[in-house]
Scaffold this motif. Sequence first.
Motif, PDB file in Angstrom:
ATOM      1  N   GLU A 162      30.334  21.899  24.832  1.00  0.00           N
ATOM      2  CA  GLU A 162      29.971  22.347  23.483  1.00  0.00           C
ATOM      3  C   GLU A 162      30.281  21.259  22.453  1.00  0.00           C
ATOM      4  O   GLU A 162      29.459  20.968  21.577  1.00  0.00           O
ATOM      5  CB  GLU A 162      30.709  23.636  23.111  1.00  0.00           C
ATOM      6  CG  GLU A 162      30.343  24.122  21.710  1.00  0.00           C
ATOM      7  CD  GLU A 162      31.068  25.386  21.290  1.00  0.00           C
ATOM      8  OE1 GLU A 162      32.204  25.623  21.757  1.00  0.00           O
ATOM      9  OE2 GLU A 162      30.493  26.142  20.475  1.00  0.00           O
ATOM     10  N   GLU A 168      23.509  25.471  24.438  1.00  0.00           N
ATOM     11  CA  GLU A 168      23.593  26.671  25.251  1.00  0.00           C
ATOM     12  C   GLU A 168      24.223  26.311  26.597  1.00  0.00           C
ATOM     13  O   GLU A 168      24.090  25.177  27.048  1.00  0.00           O
ATOM     14  CB  GLU A 168      22.163  27.189  25.489  1.00  0.00           C
ATOM     15  CG  GLU A 168      22.028  28.658  25.524  1.00  0.00           C
ATOM     16  CD  GLU A 168      20.552  29.110  25.419  1.00  0.00           C
ATOM     17  OE1 GLU A 168      20.331  30.292  25.396  1.00  0.00           O
ATOM     18  OE2 GLU A 168      19.637  28.248  25.365  1.00  0.00           O
ATOM     19  N   GLY A 196      31.280  28.885  20.858  1.00  0.00           N
ATOM     20  CA  GLY A 196      30.472  29.425  19.771  1.00  0.00           C
ATOM     21  C   GLY A 196      28.984  29.356  20.061  1.00  0.00           C
ATOM     22  O   GLY A 196      28.170  29.698  19.223  1.00  0.00           O
ATOM     23  N   ILE A 197      28.612  28.875  21.237  1.00  0.00           N
ATOM     24  CA  ILE A 197      27.190  28.765  21.585  1.00  0.00           C
ATOM     25  C   ILE A 197      26.835  29.831  22.619  1.00  0.00           C
ATOM     26  O   ILE A 197      27.716  30.351  23.300  1.00  0.00           O
ATOM     27  CB  ILE A 197      26.835  27.347  22.108  1.00  0.00           C
ATOM     28  CG1 ILE A 197      27.725  26.964  23.301  1.00  0.00           C
ATOM     29  CG2 ILE A 197      26.935  26.316  20.999  1.00  0.00           C
ATOM     30  CD1 ILE A 197      27.360  25.638  23.949  1.00  0.00           C
ATOM     31  N   PRO A 198      25.540  30.184  22.722  1.00  0.00           N
ATOM     32  CA  PRO A 198      25.157  31.245  23.648  1.00  0.00           C
ATOM     33  C   PRO A 198      25.422  30.889  25.116  1.00  0.00           C
ATOM     34  O   PRO A 198      25.380  29.717  25.499  1.00  0.00           O
ATOM     35  CB  PRO A 198      23.645  31.399  23.408  1.00  0.00           C
ATOM     36  CG  PRO A 198      23.365  30.741  22.105  1.00  0.00           C
ATOM     37  CD  PRO A 198      24.410  29.683  21.938  1.00  0.00           C
ATOM     38  N   ASP A 221      24.748  36.317  26.383  1.00  0.00           N
ATOM     39  CA  ASP A 221      23.636  36.415  25.433  1.00  0.00           C
ATOM     40  C   ASP A 221      22.311  36.576  26.151  1.00  0.00           C
ATOM     41  O   ASP A 221      21.336  37.043  25.572  1.00  0.00           O
ATOM     42  CB  ASP A 221      23.605  35.149  24.575  1.00  0.00           C
ATOM     43  CG  ASP A 221      24.879  35.007  23.772  1.00  0.00           C
ATOM     44  OD1 ASP A 221      24.964  35.657  22.721  1.00  0.00           O
ATOM     45  OD2 ASP A 221      25.808  34.316  24.221  1.00  0.00           O
TER      46      ASP A 221
ATOM     47  N   LYS B 112      29.553  34.434  13.240  1.00  0.00           N
ATOM     48  CA  LYS B 112      28.436  34.690  14.144  1.00  0.00           C
ATOM     49  C   LYS B 112      28.099  33.404  14.882  1.00  0.00           C
ATOM     50  O   LYS B 112      28.456  32.316  14.439  1.00  0.00           O
ATOM     51  CB  LYS B 112      27.225  35.241  13.401  1.00  0.00           C
ATOM     52  CG  LYS B 112      26.833  34.469  12.166  1.00  0.00           C
ATOM     53  CD  LYS B 112      25.760  35.203  11.378  1.00  0.00           C
ATOM     54  CE  LYS B 112      26.279  35.687  10.050  1.00  0.00           C
ATOM     55  NZ  LYS B 112      25.405  36.575   9.336  1.00  0.00           N
ATOM     56  N   LYS B 113      27.421  33.581  16.018  1.00  0.00           N
ATOM     57  CA  LYS B 113      27.051  32.399  16.778  1.00  0.00           C
ATOM     58  C   LYS B 113      25.955  31.639  16.043  1.00  0.00           C
ATOM     59  O   LYS B 113      24.978  32.227  15.590  1.00  0.00           O
ATOM     60  CB  LYS B 113      26.574  32.783  18.184  1.00  0.00           C
ATOM     61  CG  LYS B 113      27.721  33.223  19.085  1.00  0.00           C
ATOM     62  CD  LYS B 113      27.337  33.279  20.547  1.00  0.00           C
ATOM     63  CE  LYS B 113      28.564  33.677  21.365  1.00  0.00           C
ATOM     64  NZ  LYS B 113      28.293  33.685  22.810  1.00  0.00           N
ATOM     65  N   SER B 145      20.094  27.015  12.369  1.00  0.00           N
ATOM     66  CA  SER B 145      21.466  27.173  11.897  1.00  0.00           C
ATOM     67  C   SER B 145      21.506  27.398  10.387  1.00  0.00           C
ATOM     68  O   SER B 145      22.503  27.862   9.851  1.00  0.00           O
ATOM     69  CB  SER B 145      22.286  25.925  12.227  1.00  0.00           C
ATOM     70  OG  SER B 145      22.260  25.692  13.616  1.00  0.00           O
TER      71      SER B 145
END
Lengths: 252, 199
Positions: A162, A168, A196-198, A221, B112-113, B145
């Motif tokens: 990340e 992702e 913090g990423i899917p 996700d 939030k992501k 984003s």
Amino acid sequence: MLAKRIIPCLDVREGRVVKGVQFENLRDAGDPVELAKYYVDERADELVFLDITASKEKRPIVYELVERVAEEVFIPFTIGGGLTSSKEIQEILKRGADKITLNTAAVHNPELIAEAAASFGSQCVVVAIDVKRVTPERWEIFTHGGSKATGLEAVAWARRVEEHGAGEIMLTSMDTDGRKSGYDLVITRKIGEALGIPVIASGGGGELNHFADAFQIGGADAALAASVFHFKKFKIKQVKEFLQAQNIPVRF
Amino acid sequence: MISIIDYGVGNLKSLYNAFRHLDVPANLIRTADEVAAAEKLLLPGVGAFDYAMSNINRLGLVEVLQARAKEGVPVLGICLGMQLLFSHSTEGVGCQGLGLVQGTVTRFGQGKKVPHMGWNEIDVVHEGTLLRSLPESKYAYFVHSYHCVPEEKQDIAAFCDYGSPFCAVVARGNIFGTQFHPEKSQELGLQILENFGEI
């Protein structure tokens, strides 16, 4: 609300789908484009093509596949398999793929993640990580289709991926992959919470409740599956109906 | 003819393929002269706002784009292309946009992501030509984003909810933008591209 994604994975070799797919209503189920269109009509949310040949000499076949898919598929699709350079990534994206996956190459050269993210944007860089549970509390990264141990601890590696700019994570458990006994929910959740990423859960989806568990317990996700769809154990729509009944947001 | 502006940011192949699939004539253009002659302009884009604006500047397209927009030429911005239509973005050190729609572009808040990635539902508030005849399922494919905040509420044609509502489609006269990728949003997206062809 953002929908949880269901992603069929197509394994291709030299431009043909492998893993005997059986669809009587397709003229040629070995043709990745035909199969892709079938899944798009079934409301797949994305498609992943993994080239299991992955040799440099065969790369032009992959490029041609990307072009053909991009002409007929109007949902996001990802191409992976043996990519080792920004040049190859650029060729694939230029031909119309939305994302690429890096796997072994990312372990050998994490800078490739950063390079790809900086050149093409994080949104198109998916890092595939293959994990095995080595002790009850420790998962490690394996490469080369799960055959080579790296000694890297899974959560720490995912964090690094990340930080390098991956958009992702595609997380495959080598312990559950192919067993249809459910996703590895523990490591899926650990990595999802650390990042913090899917996270796309992969490996083990065999029953309808496995998909629900991947989202509700694993916190994923997206969920990726291959054989349950290829062998028509159930349709994508059935999975989505099941998820919707559990109040999991899905797209129809 | 829809002219897709190729200013070196992102993959235009999918958009071009979508128009071809729809039998809507489209071409790729790069120069100020081509922008000056275009019937309809499509501004694509992925990546960073300031990098995109510097490319548009370098190609000498800012003034001609603004002039064409003023003349009433339909302009559709997609994803980052929509954000570029606005006055200003807070991305990086901050950067001026094309200013075709008054408002700013700002990052999603904490908790939030980010990026907002995947399929999310849009809520159409002003249908107009662009958003007519959409399928019942209103899911569109997003990857971003930052999001646009128009000064005038009536410029918002559709909202999307990601923790809180944000502007998913902007429409102000001949200027349009979608935060999502219509070329990747299956029937809904293709309908929007077809509608743009008919404006």
